[in-house]
Scaffold this active site. Structure first.
Site, PDB file in Angstrom:
ATOM      1  N   VAL A   1       0.843  -1.395   0.074  1.00  0.00           N
ATOM      2  CA  VAL A   1      -0.091   0.093  -0.138  1.00  0.00           C
ATOM      3  C   VAL A   1       1.106   1.208   0.090  1.00  0.00           C
ATOM      4  CG1 VAL A   1      -1.887   1.173   1.093  1.00  0.00           C
ATOM      5  CG2 VAL A   1      -1.942  -1.460   1.365  1.00  0.00           C
ATOM      6  N   TYR A   2       1.388   1.655  -1.256  1.00  0.00           N
ATOM      7  CA  TYR A   2       2.417   2.529  -1.371  1.00  0.00           C
ATOM      8  C   TYR A   2       1.994   3.992  -0.754  1.00  0.00           C
ATOM      9  CZ  TYR A   2       4.703  -1.334  -3.433  1.00  0.00           C
ATOM     10  OH  TYR A   2       5.282  -2.739  -3.693  1.00  0.00           O
ATOM     11  N   SER A   3       0.652   4.157  -1.093  1.00  0.00           N
ATOM     12  CA  SER A   3       0.138   5.479  -0.625  1.00  0.00           C
ATOM     13  C   SER A   3       0.145   5.755   0.883  1.00  0.00           C
ATOM     14  CB  SER A   3      -1.388   5.802  -1.317  1.00  0.00           C
ATOM     15  OG  SER A   3      -2.081   4.749  -0.604  1.00  0.00           O
ATOM     16  N   HIS A   4       0.365   4.765   1.652  1.00  0.00           N
ATOM     17  CA  HIS A   4       0.386   4.932   3.163  1.00  0.00           C
ATOM     18  C   HIS A   4       1.517   4.261   3.824  1.00  0.00           C
ATOM     19  CE1 HIS A   4      -3.612   6.419   2.314  1.00  0.00           C
ATOM     20  NE2 HIS A   4      -3.785   6.755   3.539  1.00  0.00           N
ATOM     21  N   GLY A   5       2.552   3.956   2.905  1.00  0.00           N
ATOM     22  CA  GLY A   5       3.803   3.312   3.548  1.00  0.00           C
ATOM     23  C   GLY A   5       5.091   4.165   3.175  1.00  0.00           C
TER      24      GLY A   5
END
Length: 88
Positions: free
Chosen positions: A42-46
């Protein structure tokens, strides 16, 4: 490209949060959340979100030790005031 373990990532995030005076139990939980998001893809929150998040902390836009408070309940709906705090 070097490989970094989830534990290393979590520990690094936690140290950064602690350096900004976040309570240790909260820093551990938030660092774990960021590391888990990165690990789950979940790259948008990692990994991609963490520098932006820290920038907001440094500008005073996010209060690391704020405690969310439920201010209204309407049946199955609730309204929360996070007092400019974190979401994890």
């Amino acid at each position: 490209m070097p490989i970094i373990s989830v534990e290393q990532l979590q520990n690094t995030y936690e140290k950064i949060l602690l350096s900004r005076d976040m309570a240790s139990d909260m820093a551990k939980r938030l660092a774990t959340g960021f590391a888990d998001m990165a690990n789950e893809g979940v790259y948008s929150h990692g990994i991609n979100r963490f520098p932006v998040f820290i920038g907001q902390v440094d500008k005073g836009q996010i209060q690391l030790n704020a405690i969310p408070e439920c201010v209204n309940q309407m049946g199955a709906l609730e309204q929360w005031d996070c007092h400019y705090g974190r979401v994890f």
